[in-house]
Scaffold this active site. Structure first.
Site, mmCIF file in Angstrom:
data_model
loop_
_atom_site.group_PDB
_atom_site.id
_atom_site.type_symbol
_atom_site.label_atom_id
_atom_site.label_comp_id
_atom_site.label_asym_id
_atom_site.label_seq_id
_atom_site.Cartn_x
_atom_site.Cartn_y
_atom_site.Cartn_z
ATOM 1 N N CYS A 2 0.809 -1.212 0.000
ATOM 2 C CA CYS A 2 0.000 0.000 0.000
ATOM 3 C C CYS A 2 0.847 1.268 0.000
ATOM 4 C CB CYS A 2 -0.879 0.042 1.242
ATOM 5 S SG CYS A 2 -1.775 -1.458 1.552
ATOM 6 N N ARG A 27 4.676 0.201 -6.101
ATOM 7 C CA ARG A 27 4.737 -0.630 -4.896
ATOM 8 C C ARG A 27 3.786 -1.821 -4.982
ATOM 9 N NH1 ARG A 27 6.672 2.394 -0.292
ATOM 10 N NH2 ARG A 27 5.350 1.142 1.039
ATOM 11 N N TRP A 75 -3.170 -2.584 -1.234
ATOM 12 C CA TRP A 75 -2.798 -3.955 -1.598
ATOM 13 C C TRP A 75 -3.486 -4.827 -0.561
ATOM 14 C CZ3 TRP A 75 -0.030 -8.155 0.416
ATOM 15 C CH2 TRP A 75 0.449 -9.077 -0.522
ATOM 16 N N ASN A 101 -1.463 1.826 6.010
ATOM 17 C CA ASN A 101 -0.605 0.727 5.551
ATOM 18 C C ASN A 101 -0.302 -0.154 6.752
ATOM 19 O OD1 ASN A 101 -0.493 2.109 3.179
ATOM 20 N ND2 ASN A 101 1.695 2.529 3.220
ATOM 21 N N GLY A 102 -0.292 -1.456 6.566
ATOM 22 C CA GLY A 102 0.024 -2.353 7.681
ATOM 23 C C GLY A 102 -1.173 -3.216 8.026
ATOM 24 N N GLU A 480 17.756 -17.613 -8.030
ATOM 25 C CA GLU A 480 17.388 -16.233 -8.376
ATOM 26 C C GLU A 480 16.839 -16.164 -9.810
ATOM 27 O OE1 GLU A 480 16.753 -13.677 -6.868
ATOM 28 O OE2 GLU A 480 16.970 -11.996 -8.238
ATOM 29 N N LYS A 484 13.056 -14.876 -10.725
ATOM 30 C CA LYS A 484 12.797 -13.779 -11.667
ATOM 31 C C LYS A 484 11.774 -14.220 -12.706
ATOM 32 C CE LYS A 484 14.064 -10.801 -10.351
ATOM 33 N NZ LYS A 484 14.787 -10.792 -9.126
ATOM 34 N N GLU A 487 8.166 -14.831 -11.153
ATOM 35 C CA GLU A 487 7.430 -13.677 -10.628
ATOM 36 C C GLU A 487 6.936 -12.744 -11.721
ATOM 37 O OE1 GLU A 487 9.557 -10.953 -8.032
ATOM 38 O OE2 GLU A 487 11.421 -11.356 -9.071
ATOM 39 N N HIS A 503 17.232 -37.356 -7.238
ATOM 40 C CA HIS A 503 16.534 -37.786 -6.014
ATOM 41 C C HIS A 503 15.041 -37.466 -6.077
ATOM 42 C CE1 HIS A 503 20.299 -38.958 -4.253
ATOM 43 N NE2 HIS A 503 20.808 -37.803 -4.662
ATOM 44 N N LYS A 602 6.219 -4.221 -4.005
ATOM 45 C CA LYS A 602 7.654 -3.926 -3.969
ATOM 46 C C LYS A 602 8.211 -4.042 -2.564
ATOM 47 C CE LYS A 602 11.601 -2.622 -5.622
ATOM 48 N NZ LYS A 602 12.364 -3.724 -6.250
HETATM 49 C C1 F6R Z 1 12.189 -10.500 -6.145
HETATM 50 C C2 F6R Z 1 12.091 -9.494 -5.102
HETATM 51 C C3 F6R Z 1 11.712 -9.933 -3.745
HETATM 52 C C4 F6R Z 1 12.516 -9.154 -2.686
HETATM 53 C C5 F6R Z 1 12.005 -9.506 -1.285
HETATM 54 C C6 F6R Z 1 12.784 -8.783 -0.213
HETATM 55 O O1 F6R Z 1 12.529 -9.920 -7.372
HETATM 56 O O2 F6R Z 1 12.283 -8.324 -5.338
HETATM 57 O O3 F6R Z 1 11.881 -11.304 -3.587
HETATM 58 O O4 F6R Z 1 13.871 -9.482 -2.828
HETATM 59 O O5 F6R Z 1 10.648 -9.165 -1.183
HETATM 60 O O6 F6R Z 1 12.627 -7.393 -0.308
HETATM 61 P P1 F6R Z 1 13.651 -6.420 0.371
HETATM 62 O O7 F6R Z 1 14.966 -6.613 -0.295
HETATM 63 O O8 F6R Z 1 13.092 -5.045 0.159
HETATM 64 O O9 F6R Z 1 13.733 -6.800 1.827
#
Ligand code: F6R
Length: 607
Positions: A2, A27, A75, A101-102, A480, A484, A487, A503, A602
């Site tokens: 949010c 966000r 959100w 927010n929260g 990773e 990517k 997501e 396995h 985000k």
């Molecule tokens: C993936 C991504 C998320 C963040 C995770 C942690 O592309 O961006 O997996 O890495 O939500 O976020 P931060 O780094 O802000 O603690």
């Protein structure tokens, strides 16, 4: 997650609120709304879906009219996305409007209490209780009313509140969720994130937990829970709005991939002086010798950086290193004491699980070093030592340049520790420094792989399932790369330690299954080749990522992507780039909303 924005001044509030909300869109959100005092009442407009819907119902911000207002992008946590569940939420009389927010954790108990007093609820949100509680406790004074509300609510919150009885004031308060005040000339702002107000001011106050700001057009006063006035230092934001704009690129993610050489240079170059690592961290060799264990915590990609770090730290420092997801750490009864050094990795510095892990580790006596991008964020503020990544604002939900700068900080911290503890020879030290200095240039070289990866994406963008395999650091990169891809392109994907395939997972491989095989760990090249043969024998199409000085394997696989040799411990930085491009192009070919993938946010400020 949010976003919050608020404005009080002489200008019309609605267009400023909408502009602020547009800067917070990155966000992640599913609905948006504003409340503006029009001289008679608090006028609320809100709509499910993209901000465009709110812009339409406010006739491009021309209504509601008024010079004070609050806005929100939601959100969903409590209650599905809908017009009614959107914020602002209001009290029964409509005289109090709240953006939040929260999560209010005890909202059910508060709701029951309020219902017993005759209050009627119209939404499914936890936030609505705050609006009703505010009205219930209202005693003519905003500060004491706010304090009474805060005494009743548990959980995390950043709140912006408008009360019709004080039509010149916004009340802003936070606990475990970020909130800032923007200082203007004859006007002031509140926001959950600097990007929301950067078009109007660069001077801000950071609000700390349980501080209450009384914001008017000509003044900002901040108090604690006991009505003591708090003097704040003005923080001047030095990055400009262009850094948070797309700058001609179609997507923030692409721009941020392309920015990686510069971001990594920013992170590294001020910290190498006369060929030695010079960190803004005051841990003496004696203090470092006192640590017998390292713990690394983070979420998502930050956790994957921790996975790379584990391989490097155990190899270089010979100190047991545990890497754990922050969400698991906090409930795992970790074996931590004052001899443990905990490294918390976070782009936003506000991730709820990482922050909670930090607090738990601190409570157990550990020393905390954090690797953080957002200056002044909660994780940075609560750590004993901070290494800022200096990547600049990262807007795309999927992290790229923050990941790369986190890795750079991991390398520098490894070298700093190894040197302080006498665990590295001068020759190895120089070789590592040399590789660090070369990294930005090598990153530029791997950016040239974009066409190759675009072509590969055109072959595989329709695949139902894509596998990533690797060993050692390559396994961490696989995780990773796979994250990517899933997501942003919604392609089912799994990353496996290559030796683990037989396995169980190998049963998923069938004719044509795409497998991305990471082969940058020189000592495990032949082992990886054996794993590649295993999947090829079952019909897989293999894309291998190898070093440019590695043996030619083009006859054994379907495609080869070559990256420069840099240093055995630093290949993750280069190998991830083609995987970022690959995900980007697959997502683009599948028509996905690359910068704002569905259901994602985000900055994950709730547990
Ligand atoms: C993936 C991504 C998320 C963040 C995770 C942690 O592309 O961006 O997996 O890495 O939500 O976020 P931060 O780094 O802000 O603690």
């Amino acid at each position: 997650m949010c976003g919050i924005i608020g404005y009080v001044g002489a200008q019309q509030a609605s267009p400023i609120l909408l502009n602020g909300l547009s800067k917070l869109e990155y966000r992640g959100y599913d609905s948006a709304g504003i409340a503006v005092y029009d001289g008679q009442a608090l006028n609320v407009k809100k709509a499910k879906g993209r901000l465009k819907n709110l812009i339409d119902i406010t006739k491009n911000g021309s209504e509601p009219t008024g010079t004070i207002g609050i806005g929100h992008t939601r959100w969903s946590t409590h209650g599905r996305p809908s017009d009614i569940n959107s914020h602002p939420q209001t009290s029964g009389t409509g005289n109090v409007a709240v953006v939040h927010n929260g999560i209010i954790e005890n909202y059910m108990e508060l709701k029951e209490f309020l219902i017993s007093t005759g209050v009627k609820f119209i939404s499914e949100t936890d936030t609505e209780v705050v609006a009703h509680l505010f009205e219930y406790y209202y005693d003519g004074d905003l500060l004491s009313t706010m304090q009474k509300v805060m005494e009743r609510v548990d959980g995390s919150y950043a709140l912006g509140i408008l009360c019709k009885y004080h039509p010149d004031t916004i009340i802003a308060v936070r606990k475990e969720s970020p909130l800032i005040i923007g200082l203007g000339n004859g006007e002031n702002f509140i926001a959950s994130d600097v990007a929301g107000i950067l078009n109007y001011t660069r001077d801000i106050y950071y609000i700390d937990d349980k501080e209450i700001a009384i914001v008017k057009s000509g003044s900002v006063e901040i108090f604690d829970m006991y009505s003591r006035k708090i003097e704040k230092e003005i923080f001047h934001v030095d990055w400009d709005i262009e850094a948070a704009e797309k700058g001609g690129y179609e997507h923030f993610m692409f721009k941020e991939i392309m920015e990686q050489p510069k971001a990594v240079l920013n992170a590294i170059s001020p910290r190498i002086k006369d060929g030695r690592i010079s960190l803004d961290i005051s841990l003496s060799p004696d203090e470092l010798r006192g640590f017998d264990k390292l713990y690394i915590v983070g979420c998502g990609s930050a956790y994957h950086v921790g996975m790379v770090a584990k391989y490097i730290y155990e190899d270089m420092l010979r100190i047991p290193t545990v890497v754990q997801l922050a969400s698991e750490f906090r409930y795992s009864n970790p074996i931590i004491d004052k001899r443990t050094l905990v490294i918390v990795i976070s782009q936003s510095g506000e991730t709820a699980d990482s922050l909670a892990a930090l607090r738990e580790a601190k409570r157990l006596g550990a020393t905390i070093v954090s690797i953080v991008n957002v200056v002044g964020s909660s994780i940075a503020k609560e750590s004993d030592h901070v290494l800022y990544t200096w990547a600049g604002p990262e807007i795309a939900v999927a992290t790229t340049k923050a990941y790369s700068t986190q890795l750079a900080c991991i390398y520098m911290f490894a070298l700093f520790m190894a040197d302080s503890l006498g665990k590295i020879s001068e020759e190895e030290y120089i070789a590592f420094i040399h590789a660090l200095l070369k990294l930005p240039e090598d990153l530029k070289t791997v950016l040239e792989l974009k066409e190759v990866t675009q072509k590969l994406a055109s072959y595989y963008f329709n695949a139902k399932h894509i596998f990533f395999i690797g060993r050692n650091i390559d396994y961490a990169i696989s995780l990773e790369g796979s994250l990517k891809l899933k997501e942003i392109s919604y392609t089912a994907s799994e990353a496996y330690a290559a030796g683990e395939l037989k396995h169980g997972t190998i049963s998923l491989i069938e004719e044509g299954s795409p497998v991305v095989a990471l082969m940058t760990t020189e000592k495990l090249f032949d082992k990886m080749l054996s794993n590649i043969k295993e999947v090829k024998a079952r019909g897989a199409s293999v894309i291998a990522v190898t070093l440019d000085n590695a043996r030619d394997i083009s006859d054994e696989v379907d495609h080869v992507i070559k990256i420069p040799y840099i240093h055995p411990m630093m290949e993750a930085s280069l190998a991830i780039v083609p995987l970022q491009f690959f995900s980007y192009y697959v997502a683009s070919m599948r028509g996905c909303d690359i910068d704002k993938p569905r259901n994602l946010a985000k900055s994950v400020t709730v547990e």
